[in-house]
Design a protein around this motif. Structure first.
Motif, short mmCIF file in Angstrom:
data_model
loop_
_atom_site.label_atom_id
_atom_site.label_comp_id
_atom_site.label_asym_id
_atom_site.label_seq_id
_atom_site.Cartn_x
_atom_site.Cartn_y
_atom_site.Cartn_z
N LEU A 149 0.84 -1.02 0.23
CA LEU A 149 0.25 0.01 -0.08
C LEU A 149 0.85 1.35 -0.04
O LEU A 149 0.37 2.45 -0.36
N LYS A 150 2.19 1.08 0.40
CA LYS A 150 3.10 2.43 0.34
C LYS A 150 3.64 2.53 -0.99
O LYS A 150 3.98 3.80 -1.05
N VAL A 151 3.29 1.75 -1.89
CA VAL A 151 4.20 1.88 -3.31
C VAL A 151 3.07 2.96 -3.87
O VAL A 151 1.82 2.66 -3.81
N ASN A 152 3.66 3.93 -4.42
CA ASN A 152 2.94 4.95 -5.06
C ASN A 152 2.67 4.45 -6.62
O ASN A 152 3.36 4.77 -7.38
N MET A 153 1.26 3.94 -6.66
CA MET A 153 1.18 3.11 -8.25
C MET A 153 0.06 4.26 -8.63
O MET A 153 -0.92 4.52 -7.92
N LYS A 154 -0.05 4.30 -9.91
CA LYS A 154 -1.25 4.96 -10.62
C LYS A 154 -1.56 3.93 -11.78
O LYS A 154 -1.04 3.82 -12.60
N MET A 155 -2.65 3.57 -11.44
CA MET A 155 -3.48 2.34 -12.24
C MET A 155 -4.12 3.20 -13.40
O MET A 155 -4.72 4.24 -13.41
N ASP A 156 -3.82 2.39 -14.56
CA ASP A 156 -4.37 2.97 -16.06
C ASP A 156 -5.96 2.87 -15.89
O ASP A 156 -6.27 1.77 -15.38
N ASP A 157 -6.55 3.35 -16.62
CA ASP A 157 -8.14 3.04 -16.79
C ASP A 157 -8.34 1.68 -17.46
O ASP A 157 -9.16 1.16 -17.22
N PHE A 158 -7.51 1.26 -18.25
CA PHE A 158 -7.44 0.05 -19.22
C PHE A 158 -6.98 -0.99 -18.34
O PHE A 158 -5.53 -0.98 -18.36
N HIS A 159 -7.48 -1.70 -17.71
CA HIS A 159 -6.70 -2.81 -17.00
C HIS A 159 -5.76 -2.65 -15.92
O HIS A 159 -4.57 -2.83 -16.11
N GLY A 160 -6.00 -1.67 -15.05
CA GLY A 160 -5.11 -1.15 -14.13
C GLY A 160 -4.54 -2.17 -13.34
O GLY A 160 -3.21 -2.08 -12.79
N GLU A 161 -5.09 -3.38 -13.18
CA GLU A 161 -4.19 -4.58 -12.79
C GLU A 161 -3.11 -4.93 -13.33
O GLU A 161 -2.01 -5.74 -12.70
N TRP A 162 -3.11 -4.69 -14.63
CA TRP A 162 -1.93 -5.33 -15.47
C TRP A 162 -0.98 -3.94 -15.84
O TRP A 162 0.21 -3.77 -16.13
N ASN A 163 -1.74 -2.55 -16.08
CA ASN A 163 -1.26 -1.60 -16.85
C ASN A 163 -0.90 -0.30 -15.52
O ASN A 163 -2.22 0.00 -15.13
N TYR A 164 0.06 -0.01 -15.05
CA TYR A 164 0.31 0.84 -14.15
C TYR A 164 1.54 1.53 -14.09
O TYR A 164 2.60 0.95 -14.88
N THR A 165 1.63 2.65 -13.59
CA THR A 165 2.90 3.43 -13.61
C THR A 165 3.34 3.51 -11.80
O THR A 165 2.50 3.83 -11.22
N ILE A 166 4.46 3.15 -11.68
CA ILE A 166 5.12 3.40 -10.20
C ILE A 166 5.80 4.75 -10.21
O ILE A 166 6.83 4.92 -10.64
N LEU A 167 5.50 5.68 -9.37
CA LEU A 167 5.93 6.78 -9.20
C LEU A 167 6.62 6.87 -8.06
O LEU A 167 6.47 6.11 -7.01
N PRO A 168 7.63 7.90 -7.99
CA PRO A 168 8.38 8.16 -6.52
C PRO A 168 7.59 8.66 -5.56
O PRO A 168 6.56 9.16 -5.82
N ASN A 169 7.65 8.04 -4.23
CA ASN A 169 7.27 8.52 -3.16
C ASN A 169 7.33 9.96 -2.84
O ASN A 169 8.55 10.30 -2.82
N THR A 170 6.20 10.82 -2.55
CA THR A 170 6.64 12.21 -2.20
C THR A 170 6.90 12.38 -0.66
O THR A 170 6.88 13.46 -0.28
N SER A 171 6.71 11.48 0.06
CA SER A 171 6.87 11.52 1.61
C SER A 171 8.24 11.21 1.98
O SER A 171 8.82 10.60 1.31
#
Length: 71
Positions: A49-71
């Motif tokens: 849950l601590k991983v900053n992931m942005k799920m894509d609208d199309f199959h977010g369970e497969w298509n996502y971007t891992i972003l840097p944590n800002t905290s």
């Protein structure tokens, strides 16, 4: 595109991945990581849950971007 080309060695796979291009100018760099990593490491739900992931609208369970944590 490796359709019909046998993936017979790491060298062939790296070459095929590295030659990937798109009309919009995507550049792909690829290299073999020969490091040894331990097997069976479990990631807790809390850590995941601590991983900053942005799920894509199309199959977010497969298509996502891992972003840097800002905290």
């Amino acid at each position: 595109n490796w359709r019909g080309k046998p993936l017979v060695s790491h060298e062939v796979i790296i070459s095929l991945i590295s030659s990937t291009t798109t009309q919009k100018g995507l550049i792909v760099k690829c290299e073999l990581d020969e490091n040894k990593y331990p097997k069976g490491i479990q990631v807790s739900d809390e850590d995941l849950l601590k991983v900053n992931m942005k799920m894509d609208d199309f199959h977010g369970e497969w298509n996502y971007t891992i972003l840097p944590n800002t905290s």
